[in-house]
Design a protein around this motif. Structure first.
Motif, PDB file in Angstrom:
ATOM      1  N   ILE A 104       0.835  -1.203   0.000  1.00  0.00           N
ATOM      2  CA  ILE A 104       0.000   0.000   0.000  1.00  0.00           C
ATOM      3  C   ILE A 104       0.869   1.251   0.000  1.00  0.00           C
ATOM      4  N   PHE A 108       1.617   3.831  -3.256  1.00  0.00           N
ATOM      5  CA  PHE A 108       1.236   5.249  -3.173  1.00  0.00           C
ATOM      6  C   PHE A 108       2.428   6.165  -3.453  1.00  0.00           C
ATOM      7  N   ASN A 191      -1.463  -2.222  -7.589  1.00  0.00           N
ATOM      8  CA  ASN A 191      -1.828  -1.133  -6.682  1.00  0.00           C
ATOM      9  C   ASN A 191      -1.307   0.205  -7.186  1.00  0.00           C
ATOM     10  N   TYR A 195      -3.615   3.626  -7.695  1.00  0.00           N
ATOM     11  CA  TYR A 195      -3.295   4.926  -7.108  1.00  0.00           C
ATOM     12  C   TYR A 195      -3.067   5.977  -8.193  1.00  0.00           C
ATOM     13  N   VAL A 226      -3.696  12.718   0.346  1.00  0.00           N
ATOM     14  CA  VAL A 226      -4.066  11.579   1.194  1.00  0.00           C
ATOM     15  C   VAL A 226      -5.568  11.534   1.480  1.00  0.00           C
ATOM     16  N   THR A 233      -7.458   4.079  -1.231  1.00  0.00           N
ATOM     17  CA  THR A 233      -6.651   3.330  -0.267  1.00  0.00           C
ATOM     18  C   THR A 233      -7.450   2.185   0.344  1.00  0.00           C
TER      19      THR A 233
END
Length: 312
Positions: A104, A108, A191, A195, A226, A233
């Motif tokens: 994760i 990101f 992932n 993102y 964020v 997320t």
């Protein structure tokens, strides 16, 4: 009473005009297009799943025809009493803990860096996503070569700088982290793409307005990026936890559950019972129990997603 009100008001006893009925199209073409998928889904997903549920209540074996003798809940009770089942479940959870946070956070960070690159953005997107399209066997063979004692690239590099390398896949304490590193390198690209898509949906006006108010890059990340990527997320976390819980390929190819069963996952335990020990009924019961665990974890994560949607 004015003339306008008299003209607008309906007569006493007159019913209000009914809304026009929505035309209903013929659903046969849609059903025809969906039929091949539904047939294959029933034949290869729902059908085997129901048969596995039935088989879990019998002493079914690959070497005996039919379902065998009725066992009731005996297979489930034996699986719950088996230390090997709980050990495989713990190894699966430990692997999930080792892989989910890095997959994760790194996804990101790399997506944020690739999104801010002015030139050659396509190269970085391709470089991060390319390992994800490799088959599991190819990835396992690449990393087996890297982890080879004394001859592998990692051992050669660490020895050159005076560091004694561990036995990456032969030491019970290093085998699971080594598999986690392999999985992170392999699956990071998925992932990363999620993102990257989320970053492109954030309006640039927010960054420009915050810059005019004196916000720096770090403040923009924490206060804009964020929070705006909160749902992304959550989605990444849900998909990653489920994918990590279903780990099998790289573990089976690289370590076969060793050393000393230190990397034997729950799915590998089910595979060994069903296809090595030929106890398919017992393996089916263990798979149902493992399915309940995955379903419970998924339900918790989806509950978090719904709460975020209500708060948004």
């Amino acid at each position: 009473m004015s003339t306008t009100e008299t003209a607008v008001r309906p007569r006493a006893g007159a019913s209000a005009p009914e809304p026009a009925a929505r035309p209903r199209g013929n659903g046969l073409p849609a059903a025809g297009f969906l039929a091949p998928f539904l047939i294959l889904y029933l034949a290869f997903i729902i059908g085997p799943g129901l048969y596995g549920l039935v088989m879990s209540f019998f002493d079914t074996s690959l070497v005996k025809p039919g379902l065998g003798s009725f066992a009731g809940l005996g297979n489930y009770a034996e699986a719950l009493r088996s230390p090997d089942f709980w050990s495989g479940l713990w190894h699966t959870i430990w692997f999930t803990i080792l892989t989910t946070p890095p997959l994760i956070i790194l996804a990101f960070v790399f997506a944020l860096l690739a999104d801010r690159v002015k030139r050659g953005r396509w190269f970085f997107r391709l470089a991060f996503f390319l390992p994800y399209i490799l088959p599991s066997a190819v990835v396992a063979l690449i990393w087996i070569f890297l982890y080879t004692p004394e001859l592998g690239l990692l051992d050669t590099g660490l020895t050159a700088i005076g560091i004694t390398p561990p036995n990456w896949l032969g030491d019970p304490g290093a085998a699971m982290p080594s598999l986690a590193v392999t999985t992170i390198w392999w699956t990071l690209g998925f992932n990363f793409v999620l993102y990257l898509a989320g970053l492109q949906d954030i309006p640039r006006d927010l960054y420009e307005a915050s810059a005019m108010d004196g916000a720096g890059p770090w403040q923009q990340i924490w206060r804009i990026t964020v929070p705006m990527l909160g749902r992304t997320t959550t989605l990444v976390a849900v998909l990653q936890v489920i994918a990590s819980l279903k780990v099998f390929d790289q573990m089976y190819i690289m370590t076969q559950g060793g050393p000393n069963f230190a990397t034997r996952s729950a799915l590998e335990f089910i595979y060994d019972e069903g296809f090595t020990n030929l106890r398919t009924g017992y393996a089916a019961a263990a798979s149902i129990l493992f399915f309940i665990v995955v379903l419970a974890v998924s339900a918790i994560w989806f509950g978090i997603v719904r709460r975020q949607q209500k708060e948004a």
